[in-house]
Design a protein around this motif. Structure first.
Motif, PDB file in Angstrom:
ATOM      1  N   MET A 157     -12.701 -15.060   7.894  1.00 22.76           N
ATOM      2  CA  MET A 157     -11.519 -15.913   7.986  1.00 22.76           C
ATOM      3  C   MET A 157     -10.426 -15.428   7.024  1.00 22.76           C
ATOM      4  SD  MET A 157     -11.240 -20.060   7.782  1.00 22.76           S
ATOM      5  CE  MET A 157     -11.191 -20.177   5.997  1.00 22.76           C
ATOM      6  N   TYR A 158     -10.830 -15.051   5.806  1.00 22.41           N
ATOM      7  CA  TYR A 158      -9.845 -14.519   4.851  1.00 22.41           C
ATOM      8  C   TYR A 158      -9.228 -13.227   5.379  1.00 22.41           C
ATOM      9  CZ  TYR A 158     -12.013 -17.740   1.481  1.00 22.41           C
ATOM     10  OH  TYR A 158     -12.506 -18.833   0.837  1.00 22.41           O
ATOM     11  N   GLN A 159     -10.043 -12.387   6.021  1.00 20.07           N
ATOM     12  CA  GLN A 159      -9.518 -11.145   6.588  1.00 20.07           C
ATOM     13  C   GLN A 159      -8.495 -11.440   7.679  1.00 20.07           C
ATOM     14  OE1 GLN A 159      -9.843  -8.019   5.589  1.00 20.07           O
ATOM     15  NE2 GLN A 159      -8.484  -7.335   7.231  1.00 20.07           N
ATOM     16  N   GLN A 160      -8.792 -12.430   8.508  1.00 22.77           N
ATOM     17  CA  GLN A 160      -7.843 -12.788   9.560  1.00 22.77           C
ATOM     18  C   GLN A 160      -6.551 -13.337   8.969  1.00 22.77           C
ATOM     19  OE1 GLN A 160      -9.659 -15.185  12.618  1.00 22.77           O
ATOM     20  NE2 GLN A 160     -10.917 -13.493  13.328  1.00 22.77           N
ATOM     21  N   MET A 161      -6.652 -14.124   7.897  1.00 23.72           N
ATOM     22  CA  MET A 161      -5.445 -14.601   7.212  1.00 23.72           C
ATOM     23  C   MET A 161      -4.624 -13.410   6.732  1.00 23.72           C
ATOM     24  SD  MET A 161      -6.747 -17.622   4.724  1.00 23.72           S
ATOM     25  CE  MET A 161      -7.355 -19.175   5.336  1.00 23.72           C
ATOM     26  N   ASP A 162      -5.302 -12.444   6.136  1.00 18.80           N
ATOM     27  CA  ASP A 162      -4.652 -11.249   5.621  1.00 18.80           C
ATOM     28  C   ASP A 162      -3.921 -10.502   6.740  1.00 18.80           C
ATOM     29  OD1 ASP A 162      -3.941  -9.207   3.819  1.00 18.80           O
ATOM     30  OD2 ASP A 162      -5.864  -8.181   4.055  1.00 18.80           O
ATOM     31  N   GLU A 163      -4.575 -10.342   7.869  1.00 15.97           N
ATOM     32  CA  GLU A 163      -3.963  -9.621   8.987  1.00 15.97           C
ATOM     33  C   GLU A 163      -2.750 -10.375   9.544  1.00 15.97           C
ATOM     34  OE1 GLU A 163      -7.169  -8.891  11.729  1.00 15.97           O
ATOM     35  OE2 GLU A 163      -8.222  -7.607  10.287  1.00 15.97           O
ATOM     36  N   LEU A 164      -2.831 -11.690   9.594  1.00 14.82           N
ATOM     37  CA  LEU A 164      -1.695 -12.481  10.065  1.00 14.82           C
ATOM     38  C   LEU A 164      -0.507 -12.350   9.119  1.00 14.82           C
ATOM     39  CD1 LEU A 164      -3.639 -15.624  11.263  1.00 14.82           C
ATOM     40  CD2 LEU A 164      -2.189 -14.184  12.708  1.00 14.82           C
ATOM     41  N   LEU A 165      -0.770 -12.459   7.830  1.00 14.91           N
ATOM     42  CA  LEU A 165       0.313 -12.336   6.857  1.00 14.91           C
ATOM     43  C   LEU A 165       0.920 -10.938   6.889  1.00 14.91           C
ATOM     44  CD1 LEU A 165      -1.205 -14.320   3.853  1.00 14.91           C
ATOM     45  CD2 LEU A 165       0.621 -15.071   5.407  1.00 14.91           C
ATOM     46  N   ALA A 166       0.097  -9.918   7.094  1.00 16.54           N
ATOM     47  CA  ALA A 166       0.610  -8.550   7.170  1.00 16.54           C
ATOM     48  C   ALA A 166       1.594  -8.405   8.326  1.00 16.54           C
ATOM     49  CB  ALA A 166      -0.544  -7.557   7.317  1.00 16.54           C
ATOM     50  N   LEU A 167       1.323  -9.078   9.431  1.00 16.66           N
ATOM     51  CA  LEU A 167       2.249  -9.019  10.570  1.00 16.66           C
ATOM     52  C   LEU A 167       3.576  -9.708  10.262  1.00 16.66           C
ATOM     53  CD1 LEU A 167      -0.258  -9.718  13.475  1.00 16.66           C
ATOM     54  CD2 LEU A 167       1.049  -7.604  13.114  1.00 16.66           C
ATOM     55  N   ALA A 168       3.552 -10.696   9.357  1.00 17.90           N
ATOM     56  CA  ALA A 168       4.768 -11.431   9.010  1.00 17.90           C
ATOM     57  C   ALA A 168       5.505 -10.835   7.812  1.00 17.90           C
ATOM     58  CB  ALA A 168       4.417 -12.891   8.717  1.00 17.90           C
ATOM     59  N   ALA A 169       4.930  -9.848   7.171  1.00 22.36           N
ATOM     60  CA  ALA A 169       5.530  -9.271   5.966  1.00 22.36           C
ATOM     61  C   ALA A 169       6.839  -8.564   6.278  1.00 22.36           C
ATOM     62  CB  ALA A 169       4.552  -8.293   5.323  1.00 22.36           C
ATOM     63  N   THR A 170       7.831  -8.775   5.414  1.00 25.06           N
ATOM     64  CA  THR A 170       9.103  -8.072   5.587  1.00 25.06           C
ATOM     65  C   THR A 170       8.987  -6.614   5.147  1.00 25.06           C
ATOM     66  OG1 THR A 170       9.877  -8.801   3.411  1.00 25.06           O
ATOM     67  CG2 THR A 170      10.481 -10.172   5.312  1.00 25.06           C
ATOM     68  N   ASP A 171       8.074  -6.339   4.217  1.00 27.58           N
ATOM     69  CA  ASP A 171       7.826  -4.981   3.739  1.00 27.58           C
ATOM     70  C   ASP A 171       6.310  -4.738   3.791  1.00 27.58           C
ATOM     71  OD1 ASP A 171       7.346  -2.646   2.288  1.00 27.58           O
ATOM     72  OD2 ASP A 171       8.788  -3.143   0.710  1.00 27.58           O
ATOM     73  N   PRO A 172       5.833  -4.118   4.867  1.00 26.74           N
ATOM     74  CA  PRO A 172       4.383  -3.932   5.025  1.00 26.74           C
ATOM     75  C   PRO A 172       3.710  -3.201   3.867  1.00 26.74           C
ATOM     76  CG  PRO A 172       5.515  -3.460   7.081  1.00 26.74           C
ATOM     77  CD  PRO A 172       6.581  -3.634   6.034  1.00 26.74           C
ATOM     78  N   ASP A 173       4.385  -2.207   3.276  1.00 26.63           N
ATOM     79  CA  ASP A 173       3.780  -1.476   2.157  1.00 26.63           C
ATOM     80  C   ASP A 173       3.641  -2.370   0.923  1.00 26.63           C
ATOM     81  OD1 ASP A 173       3.525   0.848   3.681  1.00 26.63           O
ATOM     82  OD2 ASP A 173       5.504   1.592   3.068  1.00 26.63           O
ATOM     83  N   ALA A 174       4.678  -3.149   0.627  1.00 29.79           N
ATOM     84  CA  ALA A 174       4.611  -4.076  -0.517  1.00 29.79           C
ATOM     85  C   ALA A 174       3.550  -5.138  -0.257  1.00 29.79           C
ATOM     86  CB  ALA A 174       5.971  -4.720  -0.759  1.00 29.79           C
ATOM     87  N   TYR A 175       3.460  -5.592   0.990  1.00 34.30           N
ATOM     88  CA  TYR A 175       2.434  -6.582   1.316  1.00 34.30           C
ATOM     89  C   TYR A 175       1.046  -6.003   1.066  1.00 34.30           C
ATOM     90  CZ  TYR A 175      -0.791  -9.708   3.394  1.00 34.30           C
ATOM     91  OH  TYR A 175      -1.872 -10.544   3.539  1.00 34.30           O
ATOM     92  N   ARG A 176       0.801  -4.797   1.550  1.00 33.94           N
ATOM     93  CA  ARG A 176      -0.519  -4.184   1.400  1.00 33.94           C
ATOM     94  C   ARG A 176      -0.866  -4.001  -0.069  1.00 33.94           C
ATOM     95  NH1 ARG A 176      -4.282  -5.509   3.174  1.00 33.94           N
ATOM     96  NH2 ARG A 176      -3.137  -5.718   5.087  1.00 33.94           N
ATOM     97  N   ALA A 177       0.108  -3.581  -0.873  1.00 32.93           N
ATOM     98  CA  ALA A 177      -0.144  -3.412  -2.308  1.00 32.93           C
ATOM     99  C   ALA A 177      -0.538  -4.753  -2.934  1.00 32.93           C
ATOM    100  CB  ALA A 177       1.094  -2.836  -2.997  1.00 32.93           C
TER     101      ALA A 177
END
Length: 134
Positions: free
Chosen positions: A87-107
């Motif tokens: 469930m936490y992984q799915q939350m992470d993947e959803l937030l990554a799709l909404a991130a304005t800066d994917p690299d900053a989000y991943r960091a």
């Protein structure tokens, strides 16, 4: 609702409960899901969110069943904790799709603990609802 104390009225407690959630310090910038572009990415978000809601329902059932209790069978507890991690992984993947800066989000995501991930997800979901402040 939070418990009223002698110094605080029930109205104060209700106001606290109604106050919008805030992002923790250092949280990444996220756009409301209706603003995700391209549209295919927004569609991916919606499909993943549908999967997430199914898993969330399963996790809620697990919590209610007592499978996470210390006296529960160890194998059942491990399966329940694995579902929580999914469930936490799915939350992470959803937030990554909404991130304005994917690299900053991943960091950020690579170093954040589960509690802050859940808090960011909850704030995001509250703020991304139509009619809510973002």
């Amino acid at each position: 609702m939070a418990d009223a104390t002698p110094d605080r009225s029930t109205i104060d407690e209700l106001a606290d409960d109604a106050a919008p959630l805030t992002y923790p310090a250092g949280a990444p910038d996220l756009r409301p899901y209706l603003q995700i572009r391209p549209r295919s990415r927004r569609a991916e978000f919606k499909r993943k969110f549908a999967d997430f809601t199914s898993l969330q329902a399963k996790v809620n059932e697990i919590k209610e069943s007592g499978a996470l209790a210390e006296d529960a069978d160890q194998a059942d507890r491990l399966r329940a904790w694995a579902d929580l991690d999914d469930m936490y992984q799915q939350m992470d993947e959803l937030l990554a799709l909404a991130a304005t800066d994917p690299d900053a989000y991943r960091a950020w995501s690579d170093t954040v603990d589960d509690d802050d991930l859940v808090r960011v997800f909850n704030v995001f979901m509250q703020r991304t609802q139509p009619g809510e402040a973002s």
